[in-house]
Design an enzyme around this catalytic site. Structure first.
Site, short mmCIF file in Angstrom:
data_model
loop_
_atom_site.label_atom_id
_atom_site.label_comp_id
_atom_site.label_asym_id
_atom_site.label_seq_id
_atom_site.Cartn_x
_atom_site.Cartn_y
_atom_site.Cartn_z
N LYS C 68 0.85 -1.20 0.00
CA LYS C 68 0.00 0.00 0.00
C LYS C 68 0.88 1.25 0.00
O LYS C 68 1.93 1.27 0.66
CB LYS C 68 -0.91 -0.04 1.23
N SER C 143 -9.80 1.67 2.49
CA SER C 143 -8.87 2.42 1.65
C SER C 143 -7.82 1.54 0.97
O SER C 143 -7.18 1.97 0.02
CB SER C 143 -8.16 3.47 2.49
N SER C 167 -10.22 -0.61 6.66
CA SER C 167 -9.55 -0.42 5.37
C SER C 167 -8.85 -1.66 4.80
O SER C 167 -8.42 -1.63 3.65
CB SER C 167 -8.55 0.72 5.46
#
Lengths: 483, 102, 480
Positions: C68, C143, C167
């Site tokens: 990420k 996310s 997330s």
């Protein structure tokens, strides 16, 4: 300002002192905590506040702060936490400062200062907390930019806040002196205002004498020495008195001390509402201090200057003046005591320390422990003077040689031939010789002109290249010519 | 909470103040939209008024961790080159910023 | 199945028995990227082909992984999908990255995310949205949408995400993969760009439960650079994969099955619970009475921390700097305001503003402090249940993946889609999402399992037992 006006008002002062603690490393990261490196040479991702980094508290910083707080008679709080103080400034890389809000390290302390009647006055210390220092901003003159050096960022800072207990600029000055002295004894900070390891802001207000309510205060910043703090407070006191006398109101504001002009100047431009949005620092866990840890730290605190002063007065019968000078530096005080253990006349030791020793320290900008003089050597020199082995002049010379060479006092006296010749066998033959060479003067002495003895002593001194003990010479001459 | 039900929770002035605290300049249309958004969200957040939290301690940390330190031991710093490599602007080893007016 | 569609443990078996090589696996992944990335857009940056020795020691885990874009990799751009951090190359590795490097991981690239992890759809990325591989019109969740989509599409074997309010789990649910949010303090946050420091955790997104256990073995554990990281031994999580739930007490919170839940989700989760019952688990209804306050509490606490964490993006040191042509207030303040206006997207601004508001003078007690107190109650709900129960099972999300753009104009409804995942972060407990079915539109549904702090093993044990009894985790998006 006339006397009447000055007496009409009472001045109320509170001080906030920021102290850099001299740990090896910074408060939340492992960068070196040293002064004077080239810009941005001692920074890491943590103290630069880079995205993703986290603080981890330096154990020593907490211990130093607790030690200082205990020496200032504070209570160490059993629950300690850190908070974020949010504001924007280019020297603050995270946009917040890790500080302490409602659970500081310590509170409810005091420090004693001399009061007018010869007694002491207690200045209450409201709180003491730990926080991180910011970087250094350099305002690049003549350009459109400022420059930032983050070396200082993350230096452990202890903030010590008094209650508004101080009533004059002199009290503020005395408080700072005593605070500095106490903290230097603990060896937790250099307390050097010029280098910024001690910084002081002051709050000052005035009120009509006897009024229980506090007047509107101003905050004074930018003082670079204790003298500047005193001068700024004096200026501000007069300024506020004048203002009130001419019917103006005092505006609550921050004012900067302008050393050059000798005046405080309003910094209105920066006066926007402060809303620091303190909240508990989620990246640091709380600290719960148990009594055992506090006791260990308490036991590590040496005798403090105020106590030492009292003891020197009673134990060594030093005068107020002498005792004060002896405790101004913990190492000097220790040196004095070591001498006093070897030699029974403290006053003489004091004179030697105040005179040659401190002169030498100041001249060399050195520290007692850097000197080659030891208590053994110094007391040897003093004792040899008592015993007439050294003349005063020779003693000073011996002192200088020890300082320069580090050789023992005995060795120096021996090698430099500083000892006075007191052996009467040797001196008698010198006296014989002088009388023979100066028959005429000798005759006058025999006839009762005692004042001429000095001349023969002088001649004998010359023959011995000054090493003879003049007292003994005089006696020998008298005995020989007058008996 | 603060204001009586039915009235606006945030005004444009509040939002302007918050924007200035947050150091964000907002264009007018953004200001209007954000005011609306914040109003909706804060209105929803008012649900919390129903909860009785007398005698409840706040939770800032979920773990019961305490007294986490590091020893006072040096670790290598970045080289100046590495430190300044991230700089938007630099000058003779310093980070350079617009003039700070005191 | 193609190599890139295999799980990490299957690939490791093949590598260790020399039936394939790291290069072949890496090529399969990059081939997939060549084919599908133009549609999915899971990555925001792809790495150069790594030079890896094919001969590795037996303990190495040389598996292609997606990271990420909010986890710092030394010398590589790490931008949190925000314009304000564009071009920022951290001079250090996150602890998790350091551990992955030591394990022999093969870094494929940086995955897309909502800017600073602010969002539930990966639409709030300065690089544009990622699409759900199962239906390109839908969001992948967020996310960590890029990480979930990369794993689901075979563009990574597994991936790392971060979870502040769901997330990891919500995109795992939307993309039909496994996502685990470890206990707060189990995995070091050092190097994870902070959103809400008291809630953030790094965790794995994988194709099955065994892979989640393997990846946890690599990333979990104490870190002297993170004061909030627990100094506790890390178990071998694969030991928890025992395919046995007999006698375990599982609670089903009634508050998670009320209005707003999609009937298909409810049916799938109910069926999943039935599977666990058949396996011998003792299932009972429980109550988590403060659930309905979780979203409100979360958006107070998380945004307050975020407003402070994001203060450092001010144009002074690194990243974006903008200076307006004409002086408005003064050059410095103008620079701050212009930079932050240009650098942050609308959701970031919203959250910074909301957080600043709840911390500001006069509002602190009624908002932030109140939030922290309600947080205590939410946590106590779980403490209470876990005194009696080994785990709690819920849907991961009330719905399946929604359409791109559907919730962009309505932040509140976007926030409410996190309703089942948020309490876990507020309480610090671990949770896992595993695939438990598909909607009639062929969109995945996730089952969420919760356990008490530091009992990731319980999550893995139940999830694994469920997985062994079902086939959902074997579905692949691009099945031929």
């Amino acid at each position: 300002m006339n006397q009447v006006v000055q007496q009409k008002y009472e001045t109320v002062i509170g001080l906030e002192v920021h102290l850099q603690l001299k740990t090896e490393t910074k408060i939340f990261c492992g960068c070196a905590n040293v002064f004077g490196r080239e810009p941005n040479a001692q920074v890491c991702p943590v103290c630069l506040g880079l995205p993703g980094t986290l603080p981890v508290l330096n154990k020593k910083a907490l211990a130093y702060a607790m030690k200082a707080a205990l020496a200032l008679n504070c209570q160490i709080n059993s629950f300690i936490k850190f908070d974020r103080k949010n504001y924007y400034y280019p020297d603050l890389p995270k946009g917040y400062q890790i500080s302490q809000y409602d659970n500081p390290i310590a509170s409810h302390g005091y420090l004693e200062i001399p009061a007018e009647d010869g007694r002491v006055k207690r200045i209450t210390i409201k709180r003491a907390h730990l926080e991180e220092d910011a970087g250094k901003l350099i305002h690049d003159e003549g350009t459109n930019s400022s420059l930032v050096d983050y070396n200082r960022t993350g230096t452990p800072l202890m903030e010590i806040v008094t209650e508004p207990d101080l009533r004059s600029s002199q009290e503020a000055y005395d408080y700072l002196q005593n605070l500095k002295l106490t903290l230097q004894y603990l060896n937790v900070s250099d307390c050097d205002m010029e280098k910024g390891s001690l910084r002081c802001d002051a709050n000052i207000s005035i009120r009509e004498t006897g009024d229980p309510c506090l007047g509107t205060k101003t905050e004074l910043k930018n003082m670079n020495s204790f003298k500047a703090v005193k001068a700024a407070l004096e200026f501000e006191e007069r300024r506020q008195q004048k203002a009130l006398e001419s019917g103006e109101r005092i505006v609550q504001e921050t004012r900067l001390w302008d050393e050059g002009r000798g005046a405080t100047v309003s910094m209105r431009s920066k006066e926007e509402a402060h809303d620091y949005r303190y909240f508990p620092e989620p990246d640091l866990v709380p600290f719960v201090v148990d009594e055992g840890v506090i006791d260990t730290i308490r036991r590590s605190i040496p005798e403090l200057p105020q106590q030492k002063y009292k003891r020197f007065r009673s134990e060594y019968k030093l005068s107020d003046y002498d005792a004060n000078i002896m405790v101004q530096d913990a190492d000097v005080a220790n040196f004095f005591e070591a001498c006093a253990r070897l030699y029974p006349q403290p006053k003489k030791i004091c004179n030697w320390i105040q005179g040659p020793l401190l002169q030498e320290l100041n001249a060399r900008k050195a520290h007692v422990r850097d000197l080659r003089m030891t208590p053994e050597y110094l007391t040897t020199i003093i004792r040899k003077t008592d015993e007439n082995v050294l003349s005063n002049l020779a003693a000073k010379e011996a002192f200088q040689h020890v300082m320069e060479t580090g050789k023992s006092a005995d060795e120096v006296i021996e090698q430099k031939g500083l000892a006075q010749v007191s052996d009467s066998g040797i001196l008698e033959s010198v006296v014989e010789e002088v009388i023979r060479d100066n028959e005429k003067v000798a005759g006058q002495i025999r006839e009762g002109k005692e004042s001429a003895v000095g001349f023969l002593v002088g001649q004998a001194m010359r023959k011995t290249q000054g090493k003879a003990n003049p007292k003994i010479l005089g006696e020998l001459i008298r005995r020989r010519l007058l008996a | 909470m603060i204001k009586t039900k039915g009235s606006k929770i945030v005004t444009q002035d509040d939002v302007r103040y918050i924007a200035s605290l947050s150091r964000i300049s907002l264009r007018d249309e953004e200001m209007a939209r954000l005011t609306r958004n914040l109003e909706d969200i804060l209105h929803y957040v008012r649900k919390l008024e129903e909860v009785d939290v007398r005698h409840i301690e706040p939770t800032s940390h979920v773990l019961p961790l305490k007294n986490v330190y590091r020893e006072d031991r040096m670790r290598p710093s970045l080289t100046r080159e590495d430190a300044l490599q991230i700089a938007v602007q630099q000058h003779e080893g310093f980070f350079k910023v617009p003039k700070v007016i005191q | 199945m193609k190599l890139n569609e295999l799980t990490a443990h299957e690939i490791l078996d093949l590598i260790r028995s020399r039936r394939t090589s790291i290069s072949e696996v890496y090529e399969a992944v990059t081939d997939q990227i060549q084919t599908t990335e133009k549609d999915v857009r899971a990555y925001v940056r792809l790495n150069e082909k790594p030079c890896h020795a094919d001969a590795l020691d037996a303990a190495a885990v040389p598996v292609p992984i997606g990271i990420k874009d909010n986890i710092c990799v030394a010398g590589q751009e790490t931008a949190c999908c925000s314009k304000i951090l564009a071009g920022f190359r951290p001079p250090y590795d996150a602890t998790v990255i350091r551990k992955l490097k030591a394990s022999g991981a093969v870094f494929v690239g940086s995955t897309n995310m909502d800017e600073f992890a602010f969002g539930s759809s990966t639409e709030n990325s300065c690089y544009g949205p990622t699409r759900n591989p199962w239906n390109l019109d839908c969001v992948p969740g967020g996310s960590s949408g890029g990480s979930a989509a990369a794993v689901a599409s075979g563009e990574a074997i597994w991936a790392i995400g971060s979870d502040t309010g769901g997330s990891i789990r919500q995109p795992a649910s939307f993309c039909g993969v496994v996502g685990l949010k470890p206990t707060y303090g189990r995995v070091s946050r050092y190097g994870l760009v902070a959103f809400a420091s008291s809630l953030d955790q790094i965790g794995p997104l994988t194709k099955d439960v065994t892979d989640a256990a393997l990846l946890m073995n690599i990333i979990a554990g104490y870190d002297e650079y993170d004061s909030t990281c627990a100094d506790m031994p890390v178990p071998d999580y694969t030991q928890a994969l025992m395919n046995d739930v007999k006698g375990l007490k599982i609670g089903i919170p009634q508050e998670y099955f009320v209005a707003g839940i999609d009937p298909e989700v409810k049916a799938a989760v109910t069926a999943a619970i039935e599977v666990l019952t058949e396996g011998g688990a003792v299932v009972e209804e429980v109550s988590l009475p403060h659930t309905e306050y979780a979203v409100a509490t979360y958006y107070i606490v998380a945004t307050a921390e975020a407003s402070s964490n994001l203060a450092r993006y001010d144009g002074v040191q690194y990243g974006l700097r903008r200076q307006p042509a004409a002086v408005r207030k003064n050059p410095l303040i103008d620079m701050y305001e212009e930079t932050r206006d240009a650098g942050f997207g609308p959701e970031a601004k919203r959250r910074i503003m909301l957080g600043t508001y709840s911390l500001s003078s006069g509002y602190y007690d009624d908002y932030y402090l109140k939030g922290l107190k309600v947080r205590t109650l939410i946590k106590q709900d779980f403490d209470h249940v876990f005194r009696e129960f080994d785990a709690v099972v819920t849907p991961t999300c009330p719905t399946t993946a929604f359409k791109i753009g559907e919730k962009m104009d309505d932040p509140l409804s976007m926030y409410l889609s996190d309703v089942y995942t948020i309490s876990v972060n507020l309480s610090g407990i671990p949770a896992i999402s595993v695939p438990c079915g598909f909607s009639k539109h062929r969109l995945p549904i996730g089952l969420q399992i919760l356990a008490k702090p530091f009992n990731e093993e319980m999550l893995l044990r139940i999830a694994y037992a469920y997985e062994q009894r079902t086939e959902w985790h074997k579905r692949r998006v691009f099945e031929r």
